[in-house]
Scaffold this active site. Structure first.
Site, mmCIF file in Angstrom:
data_model
loop_
_atom_site.group_PDB
_atom_site.id
_atom_site.type_symbol
_atom_site.label_atom_id
_atom_site.label_comp_id
_atom_site.label_asym_id
_atom_site.label_seq_id
_atom_site.Cartn_x
_atom_site.Cartn_y
_atom_site.Cartn_z
ATOM 1 N N ASP A 201 37.719 37.928 38.498
ATOM 2 C CA ASP A 201 36.971 38.637 39.534
ATOM 3 C C ASP A 201 36.055 39.693 38.902
ATOM 4 O OD1 ASP A 201 36.779 39.053 42.472
ATOM 5 O OD2 ASP A 201 37.460 41.070 41.982
ATOM 6 N N GLU A 264 33.594 35.404 37.095
ATOM 7 C CA GLU A 264 32.688 35.667 38.213
ATOM 8 C C GLU A 264 31.698 36.718 37.709
ATOM 9 O OE1 GLU A 264 32.286 37.501 42.677
ATOM 10 O OE2 GLU A 264 33.569 38.410 41.191
#
Ligand code: NOJ
Length: 528
Positions: A201, A264
């Site tokens: 993330d 990401e």
């Protein structure tokens, strides 16, 4: 010769857990629900499943606020369910990557609870604390992605803590070696349990300017929080020197387990993304610029060409994501939006790299329509007038009937007023020309074509309304216009797939239906 990595040939699929399938009637998707639906994923032909966070969490940001990196929230199931999922996926030749959220924890994480005891607490330095600025307010001008300043005052100590997202998501201090070694252990924990990799993330975050200098501020300040965040130049809070070194360290751990690190890396410039997939760092990074192209030939051509040139086969190509509008909505919604989304997916499947679907993309879904007062995304709930991310997160429509088969209870988020029985898996499975049938066929064709074995980068051809490229024996041509268009192809070439309508080759020309992509193969080229 190094064997080719297992993910190279995969098509990825994002399971947004809360909305995938609910097994126990509480209205929230769960791990047993995923286990019940594996046949769908198998038949579709996706091989790499990315599961969004299942960790214990107060759900302030729907699970991206993690209170324990080694557990499973009872809402979603148990650790044994994760083990079962790994086993069942492996038995079917599929792989599982789980979401790791290293930039921030939940404010309920034991580390943060301890850090709140004050400056002398052993966990204080796990987070980023600073004294007030000269005016008594926040230490600098950084803003949160989700609205307001990126700092919240801890009244007990008189210091501020940093949170680039919600106040309930305090940022970890990656300058602290203890944080680094905690995460080494967390990585090992999951790899030793058999998970095949991690989706990281906000991988471009983590490291910040040690001097906490102000970012250059925009002249105009948009009111929408995400627009405001984007309007700043993130010179000191994102994509900082040293962040890639963290992934070099992780890569050594991942390599011991043949595990995948997929970042990401939410940076608009693919050139910046490329730094994260340097040798010895991440193996793959999402290239989000492809979510930004509108339905315009020049824009699509330029976006894809730039991204492929920069990131090449180290790119993961998202068709949609749970943070943005779905492809079918971005491309105008309705039947045209769906048709265009399937055409775009076909292009992504022919590029070097790993294409990714968001659950429901295989059904050609546009965003689910909900009322404003039904919004749950903190961006929408906490910022008046802001557009949230609920539209791409509405539950998967499995079958006609109550809650479209997602749950026996009341779904945590409405399935969407625009959904019809024709959107469901059950109906589309039995419909020859449905998006589901087309996408399953596309993925089968991709397996046959093995575009990952083609060394050549795309050579861009066509022009005008045709976005087309050739890679070895494969030609992909997307007709962005609404009328059929023709492209010359070598004699003997044959159409192996069309995302809509019928495509044919005659007299050295392939006829590409409007708003469709065709894949053409020249077998002779393969033999030379
Ligand atoms: C990116 C995730 O995809 C998004 O859903 C989340 O809100 C932020 N990171 C913060 O963790």
């Amino acid at each position: 010769m190094t064997p080719s990595p297992w993910w190279e040939r995969a098509v990825g699929y994002e399971v947004y857990l809360r909305s995938f399938s609910d097994s126990d009637g509480d209205g929230i998707g769960d791990l047993p629900g995923v286990l019940e639906r594996l046949d769908h994923l198998d038949e579709l032909g996706v091989e790499l499943i990315w599961l969004t966070p299942f960790y214990p969490s107060p759900q302030a940001d729907h699970g991206y606020d993690v209170a324990d990196y080694r557990g499973v929230d009872p809402t979603f199931g148990s650790l044994e369910d994760v083990d079962r999922l790994v086993d069942e996926l492996h038995a079917r030749g599929m792989r599982l990557i789980v979401d790791l959220v290293p930039n921030h924890t939940s404010d309920r994480h034991a580390w943060f609870r301890s850090a709140l005891n004050g400056p002398d607490d052993p966990y204080r330095d796990y987070y980023v604390w600073a004294d007030p600025g000269p005016d008594g307010g926040p230490p600098n001008n950084w803003v949160s992605h989700f609205g307001g300043p990126a700092w919240t005052l801890d009244e007990a100590s008189g210091q501020y803590y940093l949170h680039l997202f919600l106040p309930e998501q305090p940022d970890l201090n990656w300058a602290n070696p203890a944080v680094r070694s905690e995460f080494d252990d967390i990585l090992r924990f999951w790899f030793e349990r058999g998970v095949d990799g991690l989706r990281i993330d906000v991988a471009h975050s983590l490291v910040i300017d040690p001097r906490l200098r102000d970012n250059p501020a925009p002249g105009d300040r948009p009111t929408d929080p995400r627009e405001l965040f984007a309007a700043f130049e993130h010179r000191h809070d994102l994509d900082q020197p040293g962040v890639v070194d963290i992934y070099r360290r992780w890569r050594k751990i991942a390599d011991e387990h043949d595990a995948l690190l997929l970042g990401e890396v939410y940076l608009v410039d693919p050139g910046r993304v490329a730094r994260y997939v340097d040798d010895g760092a991440l193996q793959l990074a999402f290239c989000f610029s492809v979510l930004k192209a509108g339905w315009d030939a020049a824009e699509i051509r330029q976006t894809l060409a730039r991204a492929v040139t920069a990131v090449g086969d180290r790119a993961a190509w998202p068709l949609s994501s749970h943070d943005e509008a779905r492809a079918a909505s971005r491309f105008g919604g309705g039947p045209a939006g769906t048709r265009r989304a399937l055409a775009y997916l076909t292009l992504l499947c022919a590029l070097p790299g790993v294409p990714f679907l968001l659950q429901g993309d295989e059904l050609g879904l546009a965003d689910g329509r909900i009322d404003r007062d039904e919004a749950t995304d903190p961006i929408a709930v906490r910022n008046r007038g802001a557009t949230g991310r609920d539209g791409s997160r509405t539950p998967v429509p499995w079958a006609p009937g109550p809650a479209l088969g997602f749950t026996d209870g009341t779904p945590w988020l409405p399935v969407g007023r625009n959904r019809t029985p024709a959107d469901t898996v059950a109906v589309q499975r039995d419909t020859a020309d449905s998006p589901l049938s087309r996408v399953s066929r596309l993925l089968a064709v991709r397996r046959d074509l093995a575009p990952w074995t083609i060394d050549e980068p795309p050579e861009w051809i066509g022009g005008g309304r045709l976005v087309a490229f050739r890679r070895g024996r494969l030609t992909a041509a997307c007709n962005v216009g609404s009328e059929p268009a023709a492209l010359s192809v070598p004699a003997g070439a044959r159409v192996v797939y069309a995302s809509a309508g019928e495509a044919t080759v005659a007299d050295g020309l392939v006829r590409v239906p409007g708003e469709a992509t065709v894949l053409v193969v020249d077998d002779a080229a393969g033999r030379s």
